[in-house]
Design an enzyme around this catalytic site. Structure first.
Site, mmCIF file in Angstrom:
data_model
loop_
_atom_site.group_PDB
_atom_site.id
_atom_site.type_symbol
_atom_site.label_atom_id
_atom_site.label_comp_id
_atom_site.label_asym_id
_atom_site.label_seq_id
_atom_site.Cartn_x
_atom_site.Cartn_y
_atom_site.Cartn_z
ATOM 1 C CG HIS A 119 -10.673 9.337 -16.839
ATOM 2 N ND1 HIS A 119 -9.934 9.374 -17.998
ATOM 3 C CD2 HIS A 119 -10.675 8.031 -16.437
ATOM 4 C CE1 HIS A 119 -9.499 8.154 -18.290
ATOM 5 N NE2 HIS A 119 -9.941 7.323 -17.365
ATOM 6 N NE ARG A 128 -19.021 2.207 -21.770
ATOM 7 C CZ ARG A 128 -17.835 2.288 -21.158
ATOM 8 N NH1 ARG A 128 -16.856 1.461 -21.479
ATOM 9 N NH2 ARG A 128 -17.632 3.196 -20.229
ATOM 10 C CB THR A 330 -7.256 9.173 -15.886
ATOM 11 O OG1 THR A 330 -6.749 7.943 -16.389
ATOM 12 C CG2 THR A 330 -6.673 10.330 -16.663
#
Lengths: 397, 397
Positions: A119, A128, A330
């Site tokens: 994740h 990014r 997550t």
């Protein structure tokens, strides 16, 4: 598998329920029934449990600590196996459909970690694209931040689409309005019991004394709000509008057979993150968007052990309170259909997810219902279910 | 000015105190005495206040809302001005030195903002020397994040130097140990009362209904831990070890004369951050490190109004609870001796601060005592004091 197998005597999660004519009390689930534990304990003349379970949250139970948690589970399993006390159990049993389930824990502080390497790699690549996907600190410490405990809601609560500021690369000024990138995060939450003092810490090997149980958790996320606000102090309004917790807390003891070794940690973490009690959990999550299973995230790939997360959280002297909640972040596996957020599943809108009704999703639409379920190996063989976490998106007001 | 002037009948902050032989109850301060408000209300036969003030936190009072807060203050001021009830007041009065002051509020969620332009500019220049000092979002929204409410402690509580990971530019691997860059942040905290529902928001002009009062706040910060952990999810262990709150909450009504216009906001904020009830506060803070006054931060230069902070916090539908605390972020003025943190005062160690005992500080040493005080214009002229916030650093364990 039917309900009786998934919710058997080796499962016995804790929740809080009320009926139309009675106050809330602590309950467990067996098959498609709930058993009222204060009622049962009173009938069985066990005053301690009668008092502790006669509450609208699990907190008075959480404060009892590990040995009481074990004793309560032993009492409960014994009575359920005892033919002579069948009548007491029957008198405390109600169909699940006849009760209202409440937020089972009065949440003290809520911390969200970021413990899935896959994740973090996916999100880093998306947010990014010009930098390294993982930040330099990621493999040295379980990254986490505090969320809003006052907006942790129980499964079934509608989620109002949040409103706020967003600013895309090409927007000259920030825009205001309902989030257009509303997402889920399929997570596993850990409920803490047993207070500690400010200025002390909990080691990896002591952490188990404070880990009461596990619950599925959906950390709803407005990606557009989050992207504009999160530098330099982290996520705030992109997360704080709602986080949904399962009504059922699965005790750690029910997950003994689900424990497995962690993935290899390289570089080796600092001493305070080492110990004997390091584990992953073989939880198989399933994420449904309306009628389509969109993902099956495997918890067993998570990089950090829950005991490492708790040791990290307290290494600076931060105290624990009954009802503290920390979530894993997550859960995403290696495969595309194992990703735990739409951001990753649809790769920031570039590869929309196709649903069984023929429509596509990059993010959530009003009316969408997201349901996360999971199973784990049960102590006596077979599998047990974790309580589901579900929520429907309703339009902004 | 003596205590009687600074703590007069137009001040009357709220706190919680206990005596050796009595339980905790809500109190106010007059001069160098406290007045036990449950005791006083009972003697005056005002059952409502007797019940609400007979508690170990202000939360039952906070939930009453603005009109009750006003009514309680009116009752209290009237009784203090009434010669016929002097005996009742005397019977409820105790010397401040004879009571123990407790954390006055059971903190629900704690949010820290970043509302001083000068502070954000200073920190940005120090932490990100190659980029713009202010991030692009700074003038569009009050940046904030959630902190740990369970480690908010009352003034006078010792602060154990936190331990954790740090990694300087030249360190090949992270180091572990007591923070070597332990700092203060001189802030002003705002206490919220009156619950709202998840999914609703509070406008700038409604915010005043939920602003109960103000208290000085020290958001202790371990800069080395923070610098290594804070990308991408924000400050966590660098802050969560302790935050110190004054024992006295000054009601907003006592600060009527302290309200002044905000500095000009350019660019003009989005609609939801506009309204009629925008204000700064003319609070003059003073930061003492041991026996030396190291800074006098002026709150009146703060960029965002408290009402804007509260409107922002809830614009996404986040609910409010009684006892929510939001803080302003470090208060720093334009001049060097108006900076509210050692990071800024000593410019990240480049310009150490000289104390009156001849020693120098870039960051805090064990044994250091930091005390923040403040005064404000009083409603009836003169000045009133805010409760001090003080803490001593003790060595890591």
């Amino acid at each position: 598998m039917n309900g009786t197998e998934l919710w058997g005597i080796d499962n016995l999660p804790y929740g809080v329920a009320s009926t139309a004519d009675g106050g809330a009390q602590v309950v467990t689930r067996l098959g498609d029934d709930v058993i009222e534990l204060a009622t049962l304990a009173k009938a069985d003349s066990v005053r301690k449990w009668a008092r502790i379970f006669d509450n609208s949250s699990l907190n008075p139970f959480l404060t009892q600590g590990r040995s009481s948690w074990s004793a309560a589970r032993e009492w409960l399993q014994a009575i359920l196996r005892d033919d002579e006390r069948k009548g007491l159990v029957a008198a405390a049993t109600k169909p699940l459909a006849d009760v209202t389930l409440h937020l089972p824990v009065q949440i003290a502080d809520y911390v969200d970690f970021y413990a899935s390497e896959q994740h973090a790699t996916n999100v880093g690549s998306i947010f990014r694209p010009d930098g390294a996907a993982l930040t330099p600190n990621w493999k040295h410490l379980p990254i986490g931040y505090h969320g809003r405990s006052g907006t942790v809601v129980v499964s079934g609560t509608d989620v109002v689409r949040p409103v706020g500021q967003r600013k895309g690369k090409d927007d000259p000024e920030p825009l205001f309005g309902p989030s257009v990138r509303l997402d889920i995060e399929a997570e596993v939450g850990f409920i803490v019991g047993g207070e500690t003092e400010v200025g002390t810490r909990v080691s990896v090997d002591e952490a188990g004394e404070h880990l009461f149980g596990v619950a599925l958790f959906n950390d709803w996320s407005a990606r557009d709000i989050q992207a504009w606000e999160y530098v330099p102090l982290g996520p705030f309004l992109g997360k704080s509008f709602a986080s949904t917790l399962s009504p059922w807390i699965t005790p750690m003891e029910a997950l003994k057979a689900a424990k497995l070794p962690l993935p290899a940690q390289d570089p080796k973490p600092l001493d305070y993150l080492r110990g004997d009690d390091l584990f992953g959990l073989d939880l198989e999550l399933e994420v449904r968007l309306n009628d389509t299973v969109v993902s099956r995230p495997p918890y067993k790939k998570m990089y950090w052990s829950p005991t490492q997360m708790l040791a990290h959280l307290t290494v600076n002297g931060a105290s624990l309170r009954d009802g503290d909640l920390f979530a894993s972040g997550t859960v995403s596996g290696d495969a595309r259909d194992q990703r735990g957020s739409l951001l990753e599943l649809a790769w920031s809108g570039k590869e929309p997810v196709r649903l069984d009704d023929g429509t596509e999703r990059s993010f959530l639409e009003d009316g969408d219902i997201v349901t996360i379920t999971a199973t784990a190996p049960a102590p006596d063989g077979g599998r047990l279910a974790l309580g589901e976490v579900s929520g429907r998106i309703i339009p902004s007001v």
